[in-house]
Design a protein around this motif. Structure first.
Motif, mmCIF file in Angstrom:
data_model
loop_
_atom_site.group_PDB
_atom_site.id
_atom_site.type_symbol
_atom_site.label_atom_id
_atom_site.label_comp_id
_atom_site.label_asym_id
_atom_site.label_seq_id
_atom_site.Cartn_x
_atom_site.Cartn_y
_atom_site.Cartn_z
ATOM 1 N N VAL A 249 8.357 -6.431 -4.802
ATOM 2 C CA VAL A 249 7.615 -7.445 -4.689
ATOM 3 C C VAL A 249 6.930 -7.671 -3.254
ATOM 4 O O VAL A 249 5.699 -8.035 -3.190
ATOM 5 C CB VAL A 249 8.302 -8.494 -5.240
ATOM 6 C CG1 VAL A 249 7.504 -9.968 -4.847
ATOM 7 C CG2 VAL A 249 8.936 -8.612 -6.448
ATOM 8 N N LEU A 252 3.948 -5.657 -2.900
ATOM 9 C CA LEU A 252 2.794 -5.976 -3.538
ATOM 10 C C LEU A 252 1.759 -6.812 -2.915
ATOM 11 O O LEU A 252 0.753 -6.839 -3.087
ATOM 12 C CB LEU A 252 3.194 -6.344 -4.790
ATOM 13 C CG LEU A 252 3.625 -5.136 -6.195
ATOM 14 C CD1 LEU A 252 4.455 -5.796 -7.176
ATOM 15 C CD2 LEU A 252 2.433 -4.248 -6.369
ATOM 16 N N ALA A 262 3.535 0.699 -4.860
ATOM 17 C CA ALA A 262 3.503 -0.690 -4.504
ATOM 18 C C ALA A 262 2.940 -0.836 -3.007
ATOM 19 O O ALA A 262 2.942 -2.138 -2.712
ATOM 20 C CB ALA A 262 4.977 -1.023 -4.692
ATOM 21 N N GLY A 271 1.556 -8.846 -8.205
ATOM 22 C CA GLY A 271 2.695 -9.158 -7.634
ATOM 23 C C GLY A 271 3.433 -10.484 -7.956
ATOM 24 O O GLY A 271 4.606 -10.649 -8.236
#
Length: 300
Positions: A249, A252, A262, A271
């Motif tokens: 995450v 992103l 990513a 994201g």
């Protein structure tokens, strides 16, 4: 009138923390939830695409690989840190000379910055001039340099580093629980013929039940959310072996020069959708443990 003044006074004290929670907690969540339904790169035009981001999450093999890595990382961390913390708490709860200093030493990693800690361990585990390899080679314990951050050992290495950083905190919580167990209970068990091991099995463990439940829940949440030391040590590599959910995450939202899809393109919209799915996974695991442990306590 007096009650109103007291209420206003109380809310006045709560206002700073409530404001910080709103600005740093609730607002970012609301912001991310807004962009879950957009194709948005962080700049320029944003296009409404409905549930396409969530459909992409479902077929994103790299993300689901990071989920599997997270479970492996969390499982290893829990399996090592909880028993070790309990063992240290039991030993340091006895009348050992210098036990207060030892407690401080074991707790110290908890207050050290995760990034600083990871940089130190990178110098220790470095394959070419790391302290660990130099020590093992000097005493001929290994035949050649071991790539501790390579594909074969990277997950074990990051788990060991995370255990070092977490065990002191859990040890302190176990100590608090142990010190709340009345001495009379142990005396009664001893009079009934129970040895030290039996006292630990049938007295200490059951009476630590509520504390154990809280510690394991905290450990599960922290393990599933952890990524900072991994980012410094391996950046999710090599070849995605240590790429966990929150690191995926992070990349992103804040793309780096690292490897993996990513890390190449900033994708705020996608994201946000990934972070929402990640939060659901963490919430489900935590809820399953919470309700499962409560049910076990009910029938214990």
């Amino acid at each position: 009138m007096r009650k109103s003044k007291e209420l206003a006074f109380s809310y006045g004290f709560l206002l700073p923390s409530l404001s910080l929670t709103l600005i740093l907690g609730i607002y970012p969540i609301a912001w991310a939830m807004r962009y879950m339904f957009y194709d948005y790169k962080g700049f320029g035009k944003k296009t409404f695409i409905g549930l396409d981001n969530f459909a992409r999450v479902m077929r994103d093999g790299e993300f689901w690989h990071s989920v599997a890595n997270t479970f492996a990382y969390a499982g290893g961390k829990l399996a090592l840190s909880i028993p070790l913390a309990l063992l240290l708490a039991v030993v340091l709860n006895r009348g050992l000379r210098g036990r207060h200093i030892l407690r401080a030493v074991f707790f110290l990693p908890t207050i050290v910055s995760t990034a600083v800690m990871a940089v130190v361990f990178f110098a220790i585990f470095n394959a070419y001039n790391g302290v660990l390899n130099q020590f093992l080679l000097k005493y001929k314990l290994i035949g050649g340099a071991v790539d501790w951050l390579g594909a074969d050992h990277a997950m074990l290495t990051v788990v060991l580093v995370s255990v070092w950083g977490a065990v002191g905190n859990y040890m302190l919580l176990f100590l608090a629980g142990l010190q709340n167990i009345p001495a009379d209970v142990y005396e009664s068990a001893s009079l009934d013929g129970a040895n030290k091991l039996q006292q630990f099995r049938y007295v200490t463990i059951p009476m630590l039940g509520p504390v154990m439940q809280m510690i394991v829940m905290l450990a599960i949440i922290n393990a599933l959310k952890g990524y900072e030391s991994i980012m410094v040590l391996t950046d999710g590599g090599p070849i995605g072996k240590t790429n966990v959910m929150f690191l995926y995450v992070y990349k992103l939202f804040f793309p780096t020069a690292g490897t993996g899809a990513a890390s190449q393109i900033q994708e705020m919209g996608y994201g946000s959708a990934v972070s929402f799915v990640t939060a659901i996974i963490v919430g489900l695991i935590t809820a399953l443990y919470y309700f499962g442990s409560k049910r076990m306590n009910r029938y214990a």
